[in-house]
Write an enzyme that holds these catalytic residues in place. Structure first.
Site, PDB file in Angstrom:
ATOM      1  N   HIS A  27    -115.669  -3.822 -33.452  1.00 43.40           N
ATOM      2  CA  HIS A  27    -115.509  -5.425 -34.027  1.00 43.40           C
ATOM      3  C   HIS A  27    -116.698  -5.904 -35.073  1.00 43.40           C
ATOM      4  CE1 HIS A  27    -118.804  -5.556 -31.021  1.00 43.40           C
ATOM      5  NE2 HIS A  27    -119.396  -6.833 -31.498  1.00 43.40           N
ATOM      6  N   GLU A  76    -118.044  -6.696 -40.641  1.00 45.44           N
ATOM      7  CA  GLU A  76    -119.075  -7.651 -40.859  1.00 45.44           C
ATOM      8  C   GLU A  76    -120.347  -6.767 -41.335  1.00 45.44           C
ATOM      9  OE1 GLU A  76    -121.202 -11.244 -38.700  1.00 45.44           O
ATOM     10  OE2 GLU A  76    -119.150 -10.699 -38.089  1.00 45.44           O
ATOM     11  N   ASP A  77    -120.547  -5.868 -40.799  1.00 44.78           N
ATOM     12  CA  ASP A  77    -122.112  -5.476 -40.850  1.00 44.78           C
ATOM     13  C   ASP A  77    -122.064  -4.053 -41.440  1.00 44.78           C
ATOM     14  OD1 ASP A  77    -123.051  -7.681 -39.619  1.00 44.78           O
ATOM     15  OD2 ASP A  77    -122.901  -6.695 -37.719  1.00 44.78           O
ATOM     16  N   ASP A  87    -118.453  -9.890 -26.257  1.00 42.41           N
ATOM     17  CA  ASP A  87    -119.540  -9.803 -27.477  1.00 42.41           C
ATOM     18  C   ASP A  87    -120.709 -10.649 -27.180  1.00 42.41           C
ATOM     19  OD1 ASP A  87    -120.873  -9.238 -29.986  1.00 42.41           O
ATOM     20  OD2 ASP A  87    -119.944 -11.034 -30.863  1.00 42.41           O
TER      21      ASP A  87
END
Length: 743
Positions: free
Chosen positions: A72, A76-77, A139
């Site tokens: 997940h 994004e990272d 999360d």
């Protein structure tokens, strides 16, 4: 840190045919992508998606959802891309991972707006597949469990966001256990003193009542055995945040709360729920007003259970929840308890993912998405979503028996909008249980509400501050904006019609379509509204449609003003004459105003306000276009008009168009010099009232030993009415002088 084979084994316990290859590939890919990244705690970053996956295995979710949990944060990272994930894991998983990715590089003016846009994106993703929500909440739960490692300045913001958005969202989707843990974790940071005090007191109360709790469990189990009902009895203690919130909202001390301890009765069937209830009520007295049947009338988040409070063993008040084991799973895990997102490949018509579109929880989500589609600004959307997530509800009925669930404190206006937006927009009254009641009435459980409608109704803007549902508030704002836009569009049309006529051209709305790009507007209505608001001038529109048009403006010189009449060109391109200060009243009165815009008052169809000194029918008037707020009406003799001498494009020729059937008073400002004697003000006020005028405001301007100057803002019918009032004021023994104030 959990190893690869341990994760697979956790899933195999409830899904023996698990796709091991998928889990292994997702585990290795995520670990490689996160590489040497570290969390604030110093742990490897990969430990976070792994813990999120572990939380979801406790909910018995399918391997695809577990894989999404592992992946997940990759887009994004890390260097991972959506295309790469699609190629390795398939487009379905790629779509879910992208739905969990925050929007980056947001060009927004506030953190609140950024928060709202990310929530908007998340909800849109959830509406397509509920597994996005399950991963997001897991999360957030792990992040809250490790929040103490985050820098102190960030903790409060994250905790408040959890309390405001994610905990209520979990509750709204029926995930009560998740909600309670998120609330308690956030409570520790939003109010550490309150959390510590409540926790310590609850521990004391539990120790003191440990024997009583066991006694009640034994008594209940014995009762069910006697009636041959197979039941499991579990005691439970209210969470600190739940206790604190109830103490605050009901202004109770902790000792006054009757439901700190409760008992859950779990049975196999609905029939056994009611048999258990009968056995309990026939043995112990029920506390009046404390019985709720959410089995026959489920909550909007699909919660089903019977609640009752009894005076049980040892004369203790005991709160009971009676439900089936399946209902208990739904109550604890909400949408995660539904099996319909398992066995993904075997569902017809694509029904293998997401949650059932027939569930109440999904119905709420659909309504929220409808709010999204209306294009509210980010702050409005965030506010509306928070309003929609209220848990405390009342259940009301339409005259045909349809059940409408609303937040606590809802009014008939909220009810009308819950039925349909058109019903809310046309609501003018309501009958509650057969009696006509004010629209601000707070509805109660079981009320039958009938909405009275009128097609001529436009929802007042003030309703926005009365309603409690996000849907109603959003619809009222939208209707208000539409009504205002319609007013400005109408004004713009009239201005352009007269401008084109004065220029010797014929105005048609279709003539604006080819020149929209020149005017930087997306459609014709935008152009008309912009002209009405003063953002576009009529000469600009004329030049856009007719490039050869020349605007010959005439500006008055000081000399011309002193001599009397002078010409000004108004925003519509019209020439009209305004008397200078030396013009006689007779000239002003007799001057014609051909082609002027008709003004009825503030309740007319134009966006009209009046200057501070007011204007009344019978006055010669002029309008000044105020960008963004319509037309301000001034009496022609107002000294305030000198401020606009160098802005001829803002002058609008207007005339009175009073409808005799519509009784409306108009504003006028009057200066009264009163004699300083006891009762003078009362006599003046009585005289004004006896003349059918209304005092809007009163101020004392100057006080001397013998006299006091007062300024009255009055509301009168017309100029004759005002002059008659001034004459009577002057004749009063309490008044030295009375005159009208102009500017």
């Amino acid at each position: 840190m959990m190893r690869q084979y341990e994760l697979v084994e956790r899933v195999q316990r409830y899904k023996p045919d698990v796709n091991e290859a998928l889990l292994n590939k997702a585990y290795v890919y995520a670990m490689q992508k996160h590489g040497h990244q570290r969390r604030a705690s110093g742990d490897p970053y990969f430990s976070h998606p792994l813990e999120v996956a572990a939380i979801l295995t406790d909910m018995h979710l399918d391997e695809a959802t577990i894989a999404v949990a592992l992946l997940h944060d990759t887009i994004e990272d890390t260097s991972a891309t959506r295309q790469e994930i699609d190629e390795l894991f398939g487009p379905d998983i790629g779509k879910l991972v992208e739905g969990l990715t925050k929007l980056k590089k947001l060009d927004l003016v506030s953190k609140k707006a950024e928060q709202a846009e990310n929530l908007r994106k998340l909800l849109l993703a959830i509406s397509e597949d509920v597994r996005v929500l399950l991963v997001k909440l897991a999360d957030r739960l792990h992040n809250m469990r490790t929040l103490h490692h985050v820098p102190e300045q960030k903790r409060l913001r994250i905790a408040e966001e959890t309390m405001d958005i994610y905990a209520p969202l979990a509750g709204r989707m029926g995930m009560q256990d998740m909600r309670e843990e998120l609330e308690d974790l956030a409570f520790q940071y939003t109010n550490p003193d309150g959390y510590r005090a409540v926790t310590e007191r609850l521990a004391e109360i539990f120790e003191r009542n440990r024997g009583v709790i066991g006694e009640i469990e034994t008594a209940l189990s014995g009762l069910f055995a006697k009636h041959e009902i197979k039941a499991v009895v579990k005691s439970r203690q209210k969470k600190p945040w739940s206790v604190f919130r109830k103490m605050e909202t009901k202004a109770l001390s902790l000792e006054q709360l009757s439901d700190i301890f409760g008992f859950r009765v779990l049975v196999d069937t609905v029939d056994e729920c009611y048999r258990a209830l009968g056995a309990i009520h026939s043995t112990w007295s029920m506390v009046p007003g404390r019985f709720k049947d959410y089995i026959s009338t489920p909550k909007q988040n699909d919660y089903r259970s019977i609640h009752t409070t009894i005076v049980g063993p040892s004369r203790q008040r005991v709160e009971l929840q009676i439900r089936t084991f399946v209902m208990n799973d739904v109550a604890e895990y909400g949408v995660a308890a539904h099996s319909i997102y398992k066995d993904l490949g075997n569902r017809p018509n694509g029904a293998g993912h997401g949650i059932s579109r027939d569930t109440n929880a999904y119905g709420w989500l659909r309504r929220t998405i409808e709010v999204l589609s209306e294009g509210d600004n980010p702050e409005e959307f965030l506010e509306n979503t928070r309003l929609e997530m209220f848990q405390d509800q009342v259940f009301c009925f339409t005259p045909k028996g349809k059940l409408i669930a609303l937040p606590r404190g809802a009014t008939p206006i909220d009810f009308a909008y819950a039925v349909h937006t058109d019903v809310g927009d046309t609501c003018v009254g309501a009958k509650v249980n057969g009696r006509i009641m004010p629209l601000m009435t707070e509805l109660k459980n079981g009320d039958e509400v009938e909405i009275i409608r009128s097609k001529a109704q436009v929802p007042p803007a003030a309703w926005e501050h009365v309603v409690v549902t996000g849907k109603a508030r959003s619809a009222i704002r939208r209707a208000t904006r539409t009504a205002i836009r319609k007013q400005y569009s109408g004004l713009g049309t009239r201005i352009l019609e007269r401008a084109f006529e004065r220029a010797g051209k014929k105005f048609a709305k279709d003539s604006l379509k080819p020149v929209l790009h020149r005017l930087a507007r997306k459609d014709v209505e935008d152009v008309l509204a912009a002209v009405g608001r003063g953002e576009l001038t009529s000469p600009d529109v004329l030049r856009a449609v007719f490039p050869d048009y020349k605007d010959e403006r005439v500006t008055a010189t000081p000399k011309a003003r002193e001599e009397g009449w002078f010409n000004l060109r108004n925003a519509a391109g019209m020439l009209f004459q305004i008397p200078g200060r030396s013009t006689s009243r007779k000239q002003k009165k007799n001057k014609k105003q051909d082609g002027a815009l008709p003004i009825r008052g503030v309740r007319g169809d134009l966006p009209v306000t009046f200057a501070p000194e007011g204007a009344v029918p019978g006055d010669r008037i002029v309008g000044i276009l105020q960008p963004g707020s319509g037309i301000t009406i001034y009496p022609i003799q107002s000294p305030s008009l000198t401020a606009f001498d160098d802005q001829p494009e803002r002058w609008i020729d207007v005339r009175w168009d009073i409808d005799e059937d519509m009784k409306e008073r108009f504003p006028a400002r009057v200066s009264v010099t009163a004699i300083n004697e006891p009762g003078s003000l009362a006599e003046i006020a009585q005289l004004i009232a006896s003349n059918d005028a209304n005092i809007h405001t009163l101020s004392m301007v100057r006080t001397a030993p013998d006299f006091t100057e007062m300024i009255f803002d009055l509301e009168v019918w017309d100029l004759k009415h005002l002059n008659r009032l001034l004459s009577q004021l002057k004749d009063s023994s309490a008044v030295s002088d009375a005159k009208r104030v102009n500017g």
